[in-house]
Design a protein around this motif. Structure first.
Motif, PDB file in Angstrom:
ATOM      1  N   VAL A  14       0.846  -1.317  -0.073  1.00 42.71           N
ATOM      2  CA  VAL A  14       0.182  -0.100   0.327  1.00 42.71           C
ATOM      3  C   VAL A  14       1.026   1.506  -0.619  1.00 42.71           C
ATOM      4  O   VAL A  14       1.761   1.384   0.568  1.00 42.71           O
ATOM      5  CB  VAL A  14      -0.616   0.144   1.115  1.00 42.71           C
ATOM      6  CG1 VAL A  14      -1.965   1.651   1.147  1.00 42.71           C
ATOM      7  CG2 VAL A  14      -1.818  -0.848   1.456  1.00 42.71           C
ATOM      8  N   HIS A  37      -1.287  -1.343  -3.913  1.00 44.50           N
ATOM      9  CA  HIS A  37      -2.658  -0.424  -3.738  1.00 44.50           C
ATOM     10  C   HIS A  37      -2.071   1.160  -3.423  1.00 44.50           C
ATOM     11  O   HIS A  37      -1.004   1.310  -2.908  1.00 44.50           O
ATOM     12  CB  HIS A  37      -3.002  -1.111  -2.408  1.00 44.50           C
ATOM     13  CG  HIS A  37      -3.653  -2.342  -2.296  1.00 44.50           C
ATOM     14  ND1 HIS A  37      -4.803  -2.971  -2.459  1.00 44.50           N
ATOM     15  CD2 HIS A  37      -3.244  -3.345  -2.831  1.00 44.50           C
ATOM     16  CE1 HIS A  37      -4.983  -4.297  -2.079  1.00 44.50           C
ATOM     17  NE2 HIS A  37      -4.314  -4.469  -2.456  1.00 44.50           N
ATOM     18  N   HIS A  60      -9.226   1.300   3.806  1.00 40.38           N
ATOM     19  CA  HIS A  60      -8.792   0.274   2.949  1.00 40.38           C
ATOM     20  C   HIS A  60      -8.104  -0.361   3.403  1.00 40.38           C
ATOM     21  O   HIS A  60      -7.940  -1.930   3.687  1.00 40.38           O
ATOM     22  CB  HIS A  60      -7.911   1.483   2.056  1.00 40.38           C
ATOM     23  CG  HIS A  60      -7.803   0.053   0.306  1.00 40.38           C
ATOM     24  ND1 HIS A  60      -8.294  -0.946   0.573  1.00 40.38           N
ATOM     25  CD2 HIS A  60      -6.486  -0.658   0.659  1.00 40.38           C
ATOM     26  CE1 HIS A  60      -7.822  -1.692  -1.474  1.00 40.38           C
ATOM     27  NE2 HIS A  60      -5.941  -1.274  -0.591  1.00 40.38           N
ATOM     28  N   ALA A  73       3.175  -0.941   3.976  1.00 36.20           N
ATOM     29  CA  ALA A  73       3.263   0.327   3.616  1.00 36.20           C
ATOM     30  C   ALA A  73       3.923   0.856   3.972  1.00 36.20           C
ATOM     31  O   ALA A  73       5.373   0.940   4.542  1.00 36.20           O
ATOM     32  CB  ALA A  73       2.067   0.410   5.281  1.00 36.20           C
TER      33      ALA A  73
END
Length: 90
Positions: A14, A37, A60, A73
């Protein structure tokens, strides 16, 4: 270095900023069943690739976590912790 992975496990890389998309794609290339993402609308989302667009980062991340995705992330840790704190349980 190998990763411990189970069949059917999904990885989400992400990113919050367009500057991180290239790094996210490099990371995703080393993870089984990984998808990148990106925030929508994003000029960096590649319609020819498997990029997944999202609107709200907190919602999300919480959805991915609740569904059992492994999350990488490329973002500030504080943002991720604040986003996931409401859904963490013992």
């Amino acid at each position: 270095m190998g990763l411990i992975s189970t069949p059917g496990q999904h990885w989400a890389v992400v990113v919050l900023s367009s500057e991180s998309v290239a790094l996210a794609r490099q990371v995703a290339a080393h993870l089984p069943s990984a998808s990148v993402h990106v925030r929508a609308p994003s000029e960096d989302a590649d319609s020819a690739s498997e990029d997944v667009a999202y609107q709200h980062v907190c919602a999300h991340l919480q959805t991915l976590f609740a569904q059992g995705w492994c999350i990488v992330a490329v973002a500030a840790t504080g943002i991720v912790i604040r986003a996931l704190a409401p859904v963490l349980r013992d």
